[in-house]
Design an enzyme around this catalytic site. Structure first.
Site, PDB file in Angstrom:
ATOM      1  N   SER A   1     117.215 138.246  68.635  1.00 15.59           N
ATOM      2  CA  SER A   1     117.107 139.597  68.090  1.00 15.59           C
ATOM      3  C   SER A   1     115.798 139.807  67.286  1.00 15.59           C
ATOM      4  O   SER A   1     115.055 140.773  67.102  1.00 15.59           O
ATOM      5  CB  SER A   1     118.175 140.063  67.139  1.00 15.59           C
ATOM      6  OG  SER A   1     118.192 139.338  66.050  1.00 15.59           O
TER       7      SER A   1
ATOM      8  N   LYS B   1     116.708 139.783  59.942  1.00 14.92           N
ATOM      9  CA  LYS B   1     116.245 140.939  60.601  1.00 14.92           C
ATOM     10  C   LYS B   1     115.064 141.517  59.464  1.00 14.92           C
ATOM     11  O   LYS B   1     114.934 140.830  58.531  1.00 14.92           O
ATOM     12  CB  LYS B   1     117.326 142.407  60.532  1.00 14.92           C
ATOM     13  CG  LYS B   1     118.364 141.877  61.498  1.00 14.92           C
ATOM     14  CD  LYS B   1     118.174 142.086  63.057  1.00 14.92           C
ATOM     15  CE  LYS B   1     119.582 142.049  63.818  1.00 14.92           C
ATOM     16  NZ  LYS B   1     119.808 140.560  63.962  1.00 14.92           N
TER      17      LYS B   1
END
Length: 197
Positions: free
Chosen positions: A119, A156
């Site tokens: 990701s 993230k």
């Protein structure tokens, strides 16, 4: 006599350094005693204090032994390399640099994590990479963070807009995450380590 003592000390420091580089951890007091041929706990304690004084090793906030500059072996810096168009380069020793000194600002608050998942591939962080995380650094918008969102861990980009907080992936195949109940930030990613081959 003095030279023999220095040689003995150097050999003992080399043993501790080899242990650290082979096992990825500092030896315990009893292991140092074995390596140095010291039988009493008092002798080992005095020896460790001497090594601390010589900056061979240090102690963290909890009193655990951590490598000093001598053990965290520095690597030679040979200059710069052109990543655009090729240019002539000469190998020249510019300096030496410990990777710990380069990558870690706050040793006691820094830890390593191995990356799984893709990701964050757009940020150049790939599966199998190691990331250095500083849990002492205050996270700000735009930082890559390690966070627990509603009971699940992820890495993230942190995005703050007023009261709104979101975790943004660096891969279009993943959706941004907005915490439903809880967001705990464990630390800020400060470096990525990738080993080739």
């Amino acid at each position: 006599m003095m030279k023999a003592r220095e040689e003995k000390l150097r050999a003992r420091v080399r043993s501790i350094s080899d242990f650290y580089h082979q096992r990825g951890r500092m030896p315990s007091f009893s292991e140092i005693g074995e390596m140095a041929g010291l039988r009493s706990k008092n002798a080992v304690f005095k020896f460790v204090n001497k090594l601390e004084h010589l900056k061979v090793l240090e102690r963290d906030a909890k009193g655990r032994l951590i490598p000093g500059a001598i053990i965290a072996a520095p690597v030679k810096v040979l200059g710069t390399v052109e990543a655009g168009f090729p240019s002539p380069a000469e190998e020249e020793l510019v300096d030496t640099l410990s990777l710990d000194d380069l990558l870690i600002q706050n040793r006691d608050a820094t830890f390593l994590l191995k990356v799984s998942g893709d990701s964050m591939s757009g940020a150049g962080i790939l599966p199998g990479d190691m990331v250095l995380v500083d849990k002492g650094r205050a996270p700000k918008s735009g930082d890559i963070v390690i966070a627990e969102v509603d009971g699940e861990w992820t890495m993230k980009y942190l995005r703050k807009r007023g009261e709104s907080v979101a975790l943004i992936p660096a891969n279009p195949n993943y959706k941004p995450i907005k915490p439903k109940k809880e967001l705990k930030i464990a630390g800020v990613v400060t470096a990525v380590v990738r080993k080739y081959g």
